[in-house]
Design a protein around this motif. Structure first.
Motif, PDB file in Angstrom:
ATOM      1  N   LEU A  91    -136.091  10.819  36.426  1.00 20.50           N
ATOM      2  CA  LEU A  91    -136.639  11.244  35.143  1.00 20.50           C
ATOM      3  C   LEU A  91    -135.507  11.119  34.128  1.00 20.50           C
ATOM      4  CD1 LEU A  91    -139.377  12.434  34.084  1.00 20.50           C
ATOM      5  CD2 LEU A  91    -138.294  14.672  34.196  1.00 20.50           C
ATOM      6  N   CYS A  92    -135.649  10.190  33.176  1.00 24.19           N
ATOM      7  CA  CYS A  92    -134.542   9.872  32.273  1.00 24.19           C
ATOM      8  C   CYS A  92    -134.320  11.006  31.261  1.00 24.19           C
ATOM      9  CB  CYS A  92    -134.809   8.555  31.550  1.00 24.19           C
ATOM     10  SG  CYS A  92    -136.012   8.696  30.218  1.00 24.19           S
ATOM     11  N   ALA A  93    -133.203  10.952  30.578  1.00 21.99           N
ATOM     12  CA  ALA A  93    -132.825  12.011  29.638  1.00 21.99           C
ATOM     13  C   ALA A  93    -133.865  12.172  28.528  1.00 21.99           C
ATOM     14  CB  ALA A  93    -131.453  11.717  29.044  1.00 21.99           C
ATOM     15  N   ARG A  94    -134.411  11.041  28.092  1.00 27.94           N
ATOM     16  CA  ARG A  94    -135.398  11.091  27.006  1.00 27.94           C
ATOM     17  C   ARG A  94    -136.668  11.811  27.453  1.00 27.94           C
ATOM     18  NH1 ARG A  94    -137.300   5.720  24.049  1.00 27.94           N
ATOM     19  NH2 ARG A  94    -138.780   6.866  22.762  1.00 27.94           N
ATOM     20  N   CYS A  95    -137.117  11.481  28.659  1.00 27.53           N
ATOM     21  CA  CYS A  95    -138.318  12.144  29.178  1.00 27.53           C
ATOM     22  C   CYS A  95    -138.032  13.608  29.494  1.00 27.53           C
ATOM     23  CB  CYS A  95    -138.842  11.405  30.408  1.00 27.53           C
ATOM     24  SG  CYS A  95    -139.564   9.799  29.972  1.00 27.53           S
ATOM     25  N   ARG A  96    -136.835  13.883  29.978  1.00 23.00           N
ATOM     26  CA  ARG A  96    -136.475  15.293  30.226  1.00 23.00           C
ATOM     27  C   ARG A  96    -136.499  16.079  28.915  1.00 23.00           C
ATOM     28  NH1 ARG A  96    -132.411  13.458  33.805  1.00 23.00           N
ATOM     29  NH2 ARG A  96    -130.853  13.890  32.220  1.00 23.00           N
ATOM     30  N   GLY A 156    -138.139   3.380  38.837  1.00 26.99           N
ATOM     31  CA  GLY A 156    -137.976   3.612  37.414  1.00 26.99           C
ATOM     32  C   GLY A 156    -138.282   5.065  37.117  1.00 26.99           C
ATOM     33  N   CYS A 157    -137.951   5.483  35.895  1.00 20.13           N
ATOM     34  CA  CYS A 157    -138.245   6.840  35.448  1.00 20.13           C
ATOM     35  C   CYS A 157    -139.753   7.101  35.611  1.00 20.13           C
ATOM     36  CB  CYS A 157    -137.838   6.999  33.991  1.00 20.13           C
ATOM     37  SG  CYS A 157    -138.494   8.471  33.192  1.00 20.13           S
ATOM     38  N   ALA A 158    -140.088   8.273  36.143  1.00 18.37           N
ATOM     39  CA  ALA A 158    -141.497   8.610  36.374  1.00 18.37           C
ATOM     40  C   ALA A 158    -142.281   8.656  35.064  1.00 18.37           C
ATOM     41  CB  ALA A 158    -141.597   9.954  37.095  1.00 18.37           C
ATOM     42  N   GLY A 159    -141.572   8.875  33.950  1.00 12.52           N
ATOM     43  CA  GLY A 159    -142.262   8.984  32.676  1.00 12.52           C
ATOM     44  C   GLY A 159    -142.366   7.676  31.919  1.00 12.52           C
ATOM     45  N   CYS A 160    -141.280   6.861  31.959  1.00 11.27           N
ATOM     46  CA  CYS A 160    -141.249   5.695  31.071  1.00 11.27           C
ATOM     47  C   CYS A 160    -140.763   4.422  31.756  1.00 11.27           C
ATOM     48  CB  CYS A 160    -140.357   5.991  29.865  1.00 11.27           C
ATOM     49  SG  CYS A 160    -138.614   6.116  30.298  1.00 11.27           S
ATOM     50  N   ASP A 161    -140.541   4.476  33.074  1.00 11.23           N
ATOM     51  CA  ASP A 161    -140.128   3.295  33.848  1.00 11.23           C
ATOM     52  C   ASP A 161    -138.715   2.808  33.569  1.00 11.23           C
ATOM     53  OD1 ASP A 161    -142.414   3.134  35.364  1.00 11.23           O
ATOM     54  OD2 ASP A 161    -143.473   1.896  33.889  1.00 11.23           O
TER      55      ASP A 161
HETATM   56 ZN   LIG Z   1    -138.144   8.233  30.987  1.00 10.85          ZN
END
Ligand SMILES: [Zn+2]
Length: 238
Positions: A26-31, A15-20
């Motif tokens: 690393l998803c666009a939102r976390c980026r 999953g995304c390292a920031g939000c799973d």
């Molecule tokens: Zn994320």
């Protein structure tokens, strides 16, 4: 639902390292949360700034911890792109003068625990990313951190630890052939004390630091380290 989750786990092993969010490093939102320019004065260097990609909280904090403490080395790629973006945004990389990036050193204890010098790896990748974009950039890992006795450090408070570590950062190799402007890189700025030590060590070797680039900055309010003096009232928050 459990079965669904199991199947999802097989199909998307991470999953995304920031939000799973599944299927992303690393998803666009976390980026997006790490595509800001959070500036504060660089401790120890009058008039210079330390710029961060984001604020150290929520998914940003989660992503950095999973990269740093849970050895999510896949984050090196997206983090290098984000640091390169920041270098361009804040003018560290401007297409004119060459840019030398000097990573803040890992402690020997941290290298033992993590098995790698994570800032060194990330900085060298950031320089590569900048060169790919046509900038004259390089990573020169000049600084090293002296051995810190694990036991005694664990039993001292944060401020004492800061004092203990202070003065331990030094220039490891002969600093010759440094070109252009020198920027420090680090993962998280908390008190600014590490960066201040890096500036001082480079100063002593006759190297003038122009600024610093970091992944995230700890918000100043409610932080126990404000007494450090590294924070200024005009810290720019996005
Ligand atoms: Zn994320």
């Amino acid at each position: 639902m459990t079965l669904l989750r199991d199947v999802a786990g097989l199909l998307w092993p991470r999953g995304c390292a920031g939000c799973d969010r599944p299927d992303e490093v690393l998803c666009a939102r976390c980026r997006a949360l790490m595509s800001m320019t959070v500036e504060r004065p660089l401790a120890g260097r009058e008039g210079a700034a330390s710029a961060s990609c984001g604020v150290y909280r929520g998914p940003v904090r989660h992503a950095i911890l999973s990269w740093k403490d849970h050895d999510d080395a896949e984050c090196d790629g997206p983090f290098a792109v984000l640091l390169a973006d920041l270098a361009v945004r804040c003018g560290a990389a401007d297409g004119g003068a060459p840019l030398t990036l000097v990573p803040a050193p890992s402690s020997t204890a941290s290298m033992r625990r993590r098995g790698r010098a994570h800032m060194r790896d990330l900085t060298s990748r950031t320089a590569r990313e900048l060169r790919r974009r046509g900038y004259d950039a390089r990573c020169v890992p000049l600084l090293r951190n002296g051995a810190v006795g694990g036991k005694s450090v664990e039993t001292t408070g944060a401020s004492q630890r800061g004092e203990r570590i202070r003065g331990r950062i030094g220039v490891a190799t002969a600093a010759t052939g440094l070109e252009g402007r020198v920027f420090l890189t680090d993962d998280i700025v908390t008190t600014g004390s590490t960066l201040r030590q890096c500036v001082a060590a480079l100063d002593a070797a006759g190297i003038v630091v122009s600024g610093a680039l970091t992944l995230a900055s700890v918000p100043e309010r409610g932080d126990a380290d404000t007494a450090d003096g590294a924070f200024a009232a005009d810290t720019t928050m996005p």
